[in-house]
Design a protein around this motif. Structure first.
Motif, PDB file in Angstrom:
ATOM      1  N   ALA A 110      61.147 100.812  43.273  1.00 54.45           N
ATOM      2  CA  ALA A 110      59.724 100.833  42.959  1.00 54.45           C
ATOM      3  C   ALA A 110      59.292  99.459  42.456  1.00 54.45           C
ATOM      4  O   ALA A 110      60.123  98.580  42.208  1.00 54.45           O
ATOM      5  N   GLU A 111      57.990  99.284  42.322  1.00 54.29           N
ATOM      6  CA  GLU A 111      57.451  98.034  41.794  1.00 54.29           C
ATOM      7  C   GLU A 111      57.967  97.816  40.381  1.00 54.29           C
ATOM      8  O   GLU A 111      57.945  98.717  39.546  1.00 54.29           O
ATOM      9  N   ILE A 112      58.450  96.597  40.109  1.00 59.43           N
ATOM     10  CA  ILE A 112      59.045  96.325  38.801  1.00 59.43           C
ATOM     11  C   ILE A 112      58.326  95.211  38.051  1.00 59.43           C
ATOM     12  O   ILE A 112      58.743  94.830  36.950  1.00 59.43           O
ATOM     13  N   ASP A 142      65.377  86.915  37.008  1.00 59.27           N
ATOM     14  CA  ASP A 142      66.295  86.963  38.138  1.00 59.27           C
ATOM     15  C   ASP A 142      66.324  88.365  38.745  1.00 59.27           C
ATOM     16  O   ASP A 142      66.358  88.535  39.968  1.00 59.27           O
ATOM     17  N   PHE A 143      66.276  89.380  37.890  1.00 57.00           N
ATOM     18  CA  PHE A 143      66.262  90.764  38.352  1.00 57.00           C
ATOM     19  C   PHE A 143      65.050  91.034  39.236  1.00 57.00           C
ATOM     20  O   PHE A 143      65.159  91.659  40.303  1.00 57.00           O
ATOM     21  N   LEU A 144      63.899  90.534  38.819  1.00 50.64           N
ATOM     22  CA  LEU A 144      62.678  90.735  39.605  1.00 50.64           C
ATOM     23  C   LEU A 144      62.730  89.964  40.911  1.00 50.64           C
ATOM     24  O   LEU A 144      62.399  90.502  41.983  1.00 50.64           O
ATOM     25  N   GLU A 145      63.147  88.702  40.860  1.00 50.64           N
ATOM     26  CA  GLU A 145      63.179  87.876  42.070  1.00 50.64           C
ATOM     27  C   GLU A 145      64.146  88.446  43.116  1.00 50.64           C
ATOM     28  O   GLU A 145      63.910  88.347  44.320  1.00 50.64           O
ATOM     29  N   LYS A 146      65.219  89.076  42.657  1.00 51.54           N
ATOM     30  CA  LYS A 146      66.186  89.648  43.594  1.00 51.54           C
ATOM     31  C   LYS A 146      65.813  91.066  44.011  1.00 51.54           C
ATOM     32  O   LYS A 146      66.284  91.553  45.036  1.00 51.54           O
TER      33      LYS A 146
END
Length: 334
Positions: free
Chosen positions: A110-112, A94-98
């Motif tokens: 930055a890129e995660i 969810d952290f990445l998608e948001k």
């Protein structure tokens, strides 16, 4: 029990033995089905949307024609940021998608993905973690390993140090030759891993950047690298017991007349069907589920657990015929 049939090299139960011993999983960048294969009359394509047709991608067309044409395949990721995590872990957090829209919109951050930030990593890890838990040997070429270092702990000592990571100034055909040297040495030593992952990224292109090769040249370089790799593998001692999956991480870069997530996918190997058209709806998670069943690994998430395995693409007997790569039809430096 997964969907399938008796005698198929894709087992229906986790742990059942497959005659396929090695899986090579190649990830490319950002293309829709219609952009590349929309000109193939055997599939559901729209020729008006073709950008990198057979003149630019003769090898990918040959793979689709000689092995399996998949015209109903969809990527699970939206863009490269979540696409690489989906492609290697069957979900993205969810952290990445948001978080990726902020980064992509150049509004900070930055890129995660791809192991660059621990907070963006999948909770249960990735396909290499699953392989480690199952006692399956593994190695990566450029995927989640950049600039001579592994991005995640599970890949330490399990990546090819001489393989260039994503860099549009490096030809994919050079990466293919780097892979050849590593592959040949591993085969000679009897140490070829069961699972190998690779990033061949030049079909991403640099758009129309001044002084750089055109999108057509970049995609043609990527296509030639794919053809050279399959040709080399098909003439090796392990061809009959190896399967190659080639997917895009996402399909964000172009239009498609069916769905914005519909993308290209290719299969090759000694037990892959020849001259077959498969209209079954598959996804990134379907490909992962198929690899997992072949290698005796359980699914990583609910998404690959529920996905349809690609067993229809496989034959019960071996066809040892090799593959001949097609030379590029455009100037790769243009």
């Amino acid at each position: 029990m997964a969907d399938g049939e008796a005698g198929n090299p894709v087992p229906r139960r986790v742990g059942d033995v497959s005659p396929i011993k090695h899986v090579l999983y190649i990830l490319k960048e950002n293309r829709t089905y219609d952009q590349v294969l929309g000109d193939m009359a055997q599939g559901n394509g729209d020729t008006s949307l073709v950008l990198f047709g057979e003149r630019i991608t003769p090898n990918q067309h040959a793979l689709a024609r000689e092995f399996v044409l998949l015209d109903n395949f969809y990527v699970d990721g939206e863009v490269s940021s979540d696409g690489h995590n989906w492609s290697m872990g069957a979900y993205a957090t969810d952290f990445l998608e948001k978080g990726w829209p902020t980064s992509y919109g150049r509004r900070g951050g930055a890129e995660i993905s791809s192991g660059y930030r621990k907070t963006g990593d999948n909770k249960g890890g990735y396909i290499w973690d699953q392989a480690k838990r199952a006692g399956v040997s593994y190695r990566t070429y450029g995927e989640f390993a950049d600039n001579g270092r592994a991005n995640i702990p599970v890949l330490r000592d399990h990546f090819a140090t001489g393989f260039h990571s994503m860099d549009m100034h490096v030809f994919d055909t050079l990466r293919e030759r780097q892979w050849e040297r590593d592959f040949d040495s591993l085969v000679a030593a009897g140490a070829l891993p069961q699972l190998m992952t690779m990033r061949l990224s030049n079909d991403h292109t640099e758009g129309t950047a001044a002084g750089r090769p055109t999108p057509f040249a970049h995609v043609a370089d990527n296509d030639l690298a794919v053809g050279m790799l399959i040709a080399h593998l098909s003439k090796s001692a392990v061809w009959k017991e190896t399967v190659v999956f080639i997917l895009e991480d996402d399909a964000q870069n172009g239009p498609d007349h069916v769905d914005a997530h519909r993308s290209t996918a290719y299969l090759a190997g000694g037990m892959v069907k020849r001259g077959f058209v498969d209209h079954t709806m598959y996804s990134t998670s379907s490909a992962l589920r198929t690899m997992e069943l072949i290698l005796g690994m359980p699914p990583m998430t609910q998404f690959d657990a529920a996905a349809t395995p690609m067993w229809r693409c496989f034959a019960s007997s071996v066809d040892g015929k090799g593959f001949d790569f097609r030379s590029a039809r455009v100037d790769l430096g243009s």
